[in-house]
Design a protein around this motif. Structure first.
Motif, PDB file in Angstrom:
ATOM      1  N   TRP A 115      -2.240   4.205   5.726  1.00 50.43           N
ATOM      2  CA  TRP A 115      -1.165   3.448   5.098  1.00 50.43           C
ATOM      3  C   TRP A 115      -1.447   3.349   3.611  1.00 50.43           C
TER       4      TRP A 115
ATOM      5  N   LYS B 229       3.576   1.830   2.965  1.00 46.64           N
ATOM      6  CA  LYS B 229       4.320   2.796   3.770  1.00 46.64           C
ATOM      7  C   LYS B 229       3.333   3.762   4.424  1.00 46.64           C
TER       8      LYS B 229
ATOM      9  N   HIS C 259       5.716   8.067  -1.169  1.00 52.54           N
ATOM     10  CA  HIS C 259       6.751   7.063  -1.484  1.00 52.54           C
ATOM     11  C   HIS C 259       6.600   6.536  -2.907  1.00 52.54           C
TER      12      HIS C 259
END
Ligand SMILES: [Zn+2]
Length: 93
Positions: A4, A10, A31
């Motif tokens: 993560w 994310k 991301h």
């Protein structure tokens, strides 16, 4: 186990490279673009007594999907403490 992103939380993290000798993995978040390093061969078990409401709070963070499990939330909290109090930087293990 998928990683993560420590910044945006994310799961859109890709393994960039690994250094077998040092036991390091380099990741980049697709991301937010955050790059970080994990040491995958250095996890040690530490037993800690915590107040019950800390544990309830950690479980709530996991329930909300902020962290995959309580251990990861605790690792992030300890990392941020060490970064602030000791390392004076944001680089991550
Ligand atoms: Zn991210």
């Amino acid at each position: 186990m998928s990683e993560w992103c420590p910044r945006c939380h994310k799961k859109s993290v890709v393994l960039v490279k690994r250094n077998q000798n040092k036991g390091l993995k380099y990741y980049r978040c697709k991301h937010c673009g955050y790059e970080f390093v994990r040491r995958y061969s250095c996890l040690k078990l530490v037993t800690v007594h915590l107040p019950e409401f800390y544990i309830k709070g950690l479980e709530e963070l996991v329930r909300r999907g902020r962290y995959p499990n309580k251990s990861e939330a605790i690792r992030v909290a300890v990392r941020d403490l060490l970064a602030r109090e000791l390392w004076n930087r944001e680089e991550v293990c």
